[in-house]
Design a protein around this motif. Structure first.
Motif, PDB file in Angstrom:
ATOM      1  N   ARG A 112      16.952  -0.430 -24.149  1.00  0.00           N
ATOM      2  CA  ARG A 112      17.731  -1.509 -23.550  1.00  0.00           C
ATOM      3  C   ARG A 112      16.839  -2.460 -22.762  1.00  0.00           C
ATOM      4  NH1 ARG A 112      22.789   0.321 -20.014  1.00  0.00           N
ATOM      5  NH2 ARG A 112      23.110   1.520 -21.939  1.00  0.00           N
ATOM      6  N   ASN A 113      15.825  -1.917 -22.112  1.00  0.00           N
ATOM      7  CA  ASN A 113      14.944  -2.735 -21.275  1.00  0.00           C
ATOM      8  C   ASN A 113      13.774  -3.355 -22.041  1.00  0.00           C
ATOM      9  OD1 ASN A 113      16.456  -2.097 -18.967  1.00  0.00           O
ATOM     10  ND2 ASN A 113      15.256  -0.244 -18.570  1.00  0.00           N
ATOM     11  N   TYR A 114      13.550  -2.923 -23.271  1.00  0.00           N
ATOM     12  CA  TYR A 114      12.364  -3.348 -24.015  1.00  0.00           C
ATOM     13  C   TYR A 114      12.310  -4.855 -24.269  1.00  0.00           C
ATOM     14  CZ  TYR A 114       8.655  -3.263 -27.540  1.00  0.00           C
ATOM     15  OH  TYR A 114       7.503  -3.498 -28.244  1.00  0.00           O
ATOM     16  N   PRO A 115      13.386  -5.512 -24.736  1.00  0.00           N
ATOM     17  CA  PRO A 115      13.296  -6.966 -24.961  1.00  0.00           C
ATOM     18  C   PRO A 115      12.917  -7.743 -23.701  1.00  0.00           C
ATOM     19  CG  PRO A 115      15.236  -6.076 -26.048  1.00  0.00           C
ATOM     20  CD  PRO A 115      14.689  -4.983 -25.190  1.00  0.00           C
ATOM     21  N   GLU A 116      13.482  -7.353 -22.574  1.00  0.00           N
ATOM     22  CA  GLU A 116      13.149  -8.018 -21.307  1.00  0.00           C
ATOM     23  C   GLU A 116      11.678  -7.826 -20.969  1.00  0.00           C
ATOM     24  OE1 GLU A 116      13.476 -10.380 -18.260  1.00  0.00           O
ATOM     25  OE2 GLU A 116      15.382  -9.794 -19.181  1.00  0.00           O
ATOM     26  N   SER A 117      11.156  -6.621 -21.230  1.00  0.00           N
ATOM     27  CA  SER A 117       9.752  -6.340 -20.961  1.00  0.00           C
ATOM     28  C   SER A 117       8.839  -7.186 -21.834  1.00  0.00           C
ATOM     29  CB  SER A 117       9.477  -4.846 -21.200  1.00  0.00           C
ATOM     30  OG  SER A 117       8.096  -4.557 -21.079  1.00  0.00           O
ATOM     31  N   VAL A 118       9.169  -7.294 -23.137  1.00  0.00           N
ATOM     32  CA  VAL A 118       8.361  -8.105 -24.052  1.00  0.00           C
ATOM     33  C   VAL A 118       8.414  -9.572 -23.648  1.00  0.00           C
ATOM     34  CG1 VAL A 118       8.121  -8.909 -26.437  1.00  0.00           C
ATOM     35  CG2 VAL A 118       8.624  -6.506 -25.977  1.00  0.00           C
ATOM     36  N   ALA A 119       9.607 -10.064 -23.287  1.00  0.00           N
ATOM     37  CA  ALA A 119       9.758 -11.461 -22.871  1.00  0.00           C
ATOM     38  C   ALA A 119       8.950 -11.757 -21.614  1.00  0.00           C
ATOM     39  CB  ALA A 119      11.229 -11.792 -22.649  1.00  0.00           C
ATOM     40  N   SER A 120       8.976 -10.845 -20.651  1.00  0.00           N
ATOM     41  CA  SER A 120       8.214 -11.035 -19.413  1.00  0.00           C
ATOM     42  C   SER A 120       6.718 -11.086 -19.685  1.00  0.00           C
ATOM     43  CB  SER A 120       8.528  -9.902 -18.425  1.00  0.00           C
ATOM     44  OG  SER A 120       9.881  -9.916 -18.052  1.00  0.00           O
ATOM     45  N   THR A 121       6.259 -10.203 -20.570  1.00  0.00           N
ATOM     46  CA  THR A 121       4.837 -10.201 -20.930  1.00  0.00           C
ATOM     47  C   THR A 121       4.458 -11.514 -21.605  1.00  0.00           C
ATOM     48  OG1 THR A 121       4.841  -7.792 -21.210  1.00  0.00           O
ATOM     49  CG2 THR A 121       3.054  -9.016 -22.259  1.00  0.00           C
ATOM     50  N   LEU A 122       5.304 -11.983 -22.525  1.00  0.00           N
ATOM     51  CA  LEU A 122       5.033 -13.243 -23.218  1.00  0.00           C
ATOM     52  C   LEU A 122       4.970 -14.415 -22.252  1.00  0.00           C
ATOM     53  CD1 LEU A 122       7.224 -12.893 -26.421  1.00  0.00           C
ATOM     54  CD2 LEU A 122       4.753 -13.270 -26.366  1.00  0.00           C
ATOM     55  N   LEU A 123       5.866 -14.435 -21.275  1.00  0.00           N
ATOM     56  CA  LEU A 123       5.874 -15.520 -20.291  1.00  0.00           C
ATOM     57  C   LEU A 123       4.567 -15.553 -19.517  1.00  0.00           C
ATOM     58  CD1 LEU A 123       9.537 -15.344 -18.963  1.00  0.00           C
ATOM     59  CD2 LEU A 123       8.472 -17.281 -20.116  1.00  0.00           C
ATOM     60  N   ARG A 124       4.057 -14.402 -19.187  1.00  0.00           N
ATOM     61  CA  ARG A 124       2.761 -14.354 -18.487  1.00  0.00           C
ATOM     62  C   ARG A 124       1.633 -14.813 -19.407  1.00  0.00           C
ATOM     63  NH1 ARG A 124       4.871  -9.371 -16.770  1.00  0.00           N
ATOM     64  NH2 ARG A 124       3.498  -8.240 -18.185  1.00  0.00           N
ATOM     65  N   LEU A 125       1.698 -14.434 -20.671  1.00  0.00           N
ATOM     66  CA  LEU A 125       0.634 -14.762 -21.611  1.00  0.00           C
ATOM     67  C   LEU A 125       0.533 -16.253 -21.892  1.00  0.00           C
ATOM     68  CD1 LEU A 125       1.010 -11.895 -24.256  1.00  0.00           C
ATOM     69  CD2 LEU A 125      -0.585 -12.023 -22.335  1.00  0.00           C
ATOM     70  N   VAL A 126       1.690 -16.928 -21.924  1.00  0.00           N
ATOM     71  CA  VAL A 126       1.679 -18.363 -22.237  1.00  0.00           C
ATOM     72  C   VAL A 126       1.688 -19.228 -20.991  1.00  0.00           C
ATOM     73  CG1 VAL A 126       2.814 -17.996 -24.455  1.00  0.00           C
ATOM     74  CG2 VAL A 126       4.203 -18.509 -22.438  1.00  0.00           C
ATOM     75  N   GLY A 127       1.613 -18.601 -19.819  1.00  0.00           N
ATOM     76  CA  GLY A 127       1.539 -19.368 -18.587  1.00  0.00           C
ATOM     77  C   GLY A 127       2.856 -19.951 -18.136  1.00  0.00           C
TER      78      GLY A 127
END
Length: 216
Positions: free
Chosen positions: A135-150
């Motif tokens: 359940r928490n995985y999509p939010e985790s991936v999205a948060s990581t992506l946001l950090r990666l793209v600034g």
């Protein structure tokens, strides 16, 4: 493809490999009951499969290119394939995978959709833990992506990604339920979504109903 299926004891309806109007070599499948133009429902690129290959993702997706190869290596292969699927979906009819994507379900009932009540009723600590992680995985991936793209400034949400967390969850659900890993030799272990295999059950289910029609 036809020879391989029949040599394995399978039955094959009308399958043709040809040049599509936009120059992409594709595969058209019909159920053989009505004319070819009416039975064609899917055309796919010669690659035959969507892959989690980073080279393909970086070449196709501006978001992936912005993040960069080193950053994307922080994500799991399932996330790579989900990003590829979302990018192709964002292209609409311009994507060579548009026919396949149009046939994908809008919802897949996988682990992250298990309700709290059902998880608790199972009396399984393992099921409860795994459903919460999913359940928490999509939010985790999205948060990581946001950090990666600034991106990801306060209040911005996932705007800079071009998709919502729920849309990412949808893509991950499809990857988790419809893809499989293959030893691709020099390319290593790759995760693929293969329309022709994925649609086999759909073809059988539609045999006695109005055929799916999707031509372009």
């Amino acid at each position: 493809l036809t020879q391989w299926v029949t040599s394995s004891g399978g039955d094959v309806s009308r399958i043709s490999i040809r040049e599509d109007l936009d120059g992409i070599r594709g595969v058209a499948i019909g159920d053989g009951k009505i004319s070819p133009l009416e039975t064609e429902f899917m055309v796919v690129p010669a690659a035959l499969a969507l892959s989690d290959d980073l080279d393909e993702l970086l070449e196709r997706s501006p978001l992936a290119a912005k993040a960069g190869r080193a950053s994307l290596n922080l994500l799991q292969p399932d996330a790579h394939l989900a990003l590829r699927l979302l990018h192709e979906k964002s292209l609409g009819d311009e994507s060579p995978w548009a026919d396949y994507i149009s046939l994908l379900p809008s919802h897949v009932h996988v682990a992250r959709h298990i309700t709290d009540e059902a998880a608790l009723a199972s009396r399984s600590d393992f099921l409860l833990k795994q459903s919460m992680l999913a359940r928490n995985y999509p939010e985790s991936v999205a948060s990581t992506l946001l950090r990666l793209v600034g991106g990801g400034e306060e209040g911005e949400g996932t705007t800079s990604l071009g998709f919502t967390v729920e849309e990412l969850g949808w893509a991950l659900d499809l990857v988790h339920s419809r893809s499989f890993s293959v030893d691709a030799g020099a390319r290593g272990l790759r995760r693929f979504m293969v329309p022709l295999i994925d649609s086999a059950s759909s073809i059988a289910a539609a045999e006695d109903r109005r055929p799916l029609v999707h031509t372009r």
